[in-house]
Design a protein around this motif. Structure first.
Motif, short mmCIF file in Angstrom:
data_model
loop_
_atom_site.label_atom_id
_atom_site.label_comp_id
_atom_site.label_asym_id
_atom_site.label_seq_id
_atom_site.Cartn_x
_atom_site.Cartn_y
_atom_site.Cartn_z
N LEU A 78 0.82 -1.21 0.00
CA LEU A 78 0.00 0.00 0.00
C LEU A 78 0.86 1.26 0.00
O LEU A 78 0.52 2.25 -0.66
N LEU A 79 1.98 1.23 0.72
CA LEU A 79 2.86 2.40 0.78
C LEU A 79 3.49 2.70 -0.59
O LEU A 79 3.78 3.86 -0.90
N ASN A 80 3.71 1.67 -1.38
CA ASN A 80 4.34 1.84 -2.70
C ASN A 80 3.34 1.66 -3.84
O ASN A 80 3.74 1.41 -4.98
N LEU A 81 2.05 1.83 -3.53
CA LEU A 81 1.01 1.54 -4.51
C LEU A 81 1.13 2.42 -5.75
O LEU A 81 0.95 1.93 -6.88
N ASN A 82 1.42 3.70 -5.58
CA ASN A 82 1.52 4.60 -6.73
C ASN A 82 2.63 4.17 -7.69
O ASN A 82 2.44 4.13 -8.91
N SER A 83 3.79 3.83 -7.13
CA SER A 83 4.91 3.39 -7.97
C SER A 83 4.59 2.06 -8.65
O SER A 83 4.92 1.86 -9.83
N ILE A 84 3.95 1.16 -7.92
CA ILE A 84 3.61 -0.14 -8.49
C ILE A 84 2.62 0.00 -9.63
O ILE A 84 2.77 -0.61 -10.69
N LEU A 85 1.60 0.84 -9.44
CA LEU A 85 0.60 1.04 -10.50
C LEU A 85 1.21 1.70 -11.73
O LEU A 85 0.83 1.38 -12.86
N SER A 86 2.14 2.62 -11.50
CA SER A 86 2.78 3.27 -12.65
C SER A 86 3.60 2.27 -13.46
O SER A 86 3.67 2.36 -14.69
N LEU A 87 4.24 1.31 -12.78
CA LEU A 87 5.01 0.29 -13.47
C LEU A 87 4.11 -0.77 -14.10
O LEU A 87 4.33 -1.19 -15.24
N ALA A 88 3.09 -1.18 -13.37
CA ALA A 88 2.25 -2.29 -13.80
C ALA A 88 1.25 -1.89 -14.87
O ALA A 88 0.80 -2.73 -15.65
N ILE A 89 0.88 -0.61 -14.91
CA ILE A 89 -0.14 -0.18 -15.87
C ILE A 89 0.45 0.78 -16.91
O ILE A 89 0.51 0.46 -18.10
N ALA A 90 0.91 1.95 -16.44
CA ALA A 90 1.40 2.96 -17.38
C ALA A 90 2.60 2.48 -18.18
O ALA A 90 2.62 2.58 -19.42
N LEU A 91 3.60 1.93 -17.49
CA LEU A 91 4.82 1.51 -18.18
C LEU A 91 4.56 0.36 -19.15
O LEU A 91 5.10 0.32 -20.25
N VAL A 92 3.70 -0.57 -18.75
CA VAL A 92 3.39 -1.71 -19.62
C VAL A 92 2.67 -1.25 -20.87
O VAL A 92 2.99 -1.68 -21.99
N ILE A 93 1.71 -0.34 -20.73
CA ILE A 93 0.96 0.14 -21.89
C ILE A 93 1.88 0.92 -22.83
O ILE A 93 1.83 0.77 -24.05
N VAL A 94 2.75 1.77 -22.26
CA VAL A 94 3.71 2.51 -23.09
C VAL A 94 4.65 1.54 -23.81
O VAL A 94 4.96 1.73 -25.00
N SER A 95 5.09 0.50 -23.12
CA SER A 95 5.98 -0.49 -23.74
C SER A 95 5.28 -1.21 -24.88
O SER A 95 5.87 -1.44 -25.95
N VAL A 96 4.01 -1.56 -24.66
CA VAL A 96 3.25 -2.26 -25.70
C VAL A 96 3.09 -1.38 -26.93
O VAL A 96 3.28 -1.82 -28.08
N LEU A 97 2.73 -0.12 -26.72
CA LEU A 97 2.56 0.81 -27.84
C LEU A 97 3.88 1.01 -28.59
O LEU A 97 3.93 0.98 -29.83
#
Length: 301
Positions: A78-97
């Motif tokens: 929970l303390l690192n949730l923002n960083s985890i979501l940015s890696l798990a969602i934003a970074l993955v989508i950018v990588s896919v594109l």
């Protein structure tokens, strides 16, 4: 090759890797890949075994992620949730594109939909690799939390691009958003509901005096498979459902300190340690067995 013979060969390779690991200073996944490759060269028939992607997700990835939730520090998550979501969602989508469009530009003969499908397989962090890394490489507490957290929830991020591309033939942000909502939110919701249901059943059995440690662990081992299949039946992310259910189920157990819980945890930890090692070993051995198929066509061309 008969199924039983193949399973026996793979399990023997995994067992052999644990012995070799004691004598060589090499990461055990590398040892397992090399063993798989050697077996494939000696017994070419093992290369004919193919595993469907859905079966692979159910048999290997679902229990691996469920085990990860058992060991996850929820407070650190929970303390690192923002960083985890940015890696798990934003970074993955950018990588896919990025990878999808780059591949299509470099090799125009590859349809854009197929390029995105390949990129979606490469984008997310592999759960089996994360588990293997933690046992062979020294990582800081925050690095472990970020990698484990990302591998727990990034499946939908990678799948969303390939689903949208496969259905429409192109990548549409509107279709991607809709697919993401169904896969991500639906999977998490299904996992929370099933997690609370399974916890309620377990608590009810405890109140009725049912205190069979072995049966309880068996019930725990079956949980990720049941949750995954139920989620897939409703066409939501089975992986995210397993993760959510695992976190819900693990939460009350962390607050329980009685003697029965201690016995169950001891047996459960030992059981999952064996299961995790077998699953990870099987994945890397199977990868080694498939290497000749990936290399030989290129060399022959």
């Amino acid at each position: 090759m008969e199924t039983f013979e193949f399973v026996l060969i793979v399990l023997t390779c995994v067992a052999a890797s644990s012995v070799i690991d004691k004598f060589v200073n090499v990461s055990i996944p590398v040892i397992q890949v090399v063993i798989g490759l050697l077996v494939a060269l000696v017994l070419p028939s093992v290369q004919e075994v193919h595993l469907e992607s859905e079966l692979f997700m159910l048999v290997f990835i679902a229990p691996l992620l469920f085990n990860e939730t058992r060991e996850t520090n929820i407070r650190a998550l929970l303390l690192n949730l923002n960083s985890i979501l940015s890696l798990a969602i934003a970074l993955v989508i950018v990588s896919v594109l990025s990878v999808g469009y780059a591949l299509h530009l470099m090799v125009p003969s590859i349809p854009l939909a197929a390029a995105f499908a390949l990129a979606s397989a490469l984008g997310p962090t592999d759960a089996a690799t994360v588990t293997a890394l933690k046992s062979n490489i020294h990582l800081t507490h925050r690095q472990q939390t970020l990698l484990s957290g990302e591998s727990l929830i990034n499946d939908a991020s990678g799948v969303v691009a390939s689903v949208a591309a496969a259905v429409t033939g192109t990548f549409s942000l509107i279709d991607a958003a809709g697919s993401f909502t169904v896969l991500f939110v639906g999977g998490v919701a299904m996992g929370i509901v099933t997690g609370f249901a399974f916890s309620a059943i377990n608590a009810m059995l405890g109140r009725l005096g049912y205190e069979d440690t072995v049966a309880n662990v068996l019930y725990e081992v079956l949980t990720p498979f049941l949750v995954y299949l139920l989620a897939e039946t409703f066409h939501v992310s089975g992986v995210l459902a397993v993760v959510a259910a695992g976190l819900v189920i693990a939460l009350p157990r962390r607050q329980n300190n009685n003697a029965l819980f201690a016995r169950q945890k001891l047996v459960s930890d030992s059981t999952w340690k064996v299961i995790s090692f077998l699953i990870n070993g099987t994945i890397f051995v199977f990868l080694g067995m498939q290497l000749p198929l990936a290399v030989l066509p290129g060399t022959n061309g």
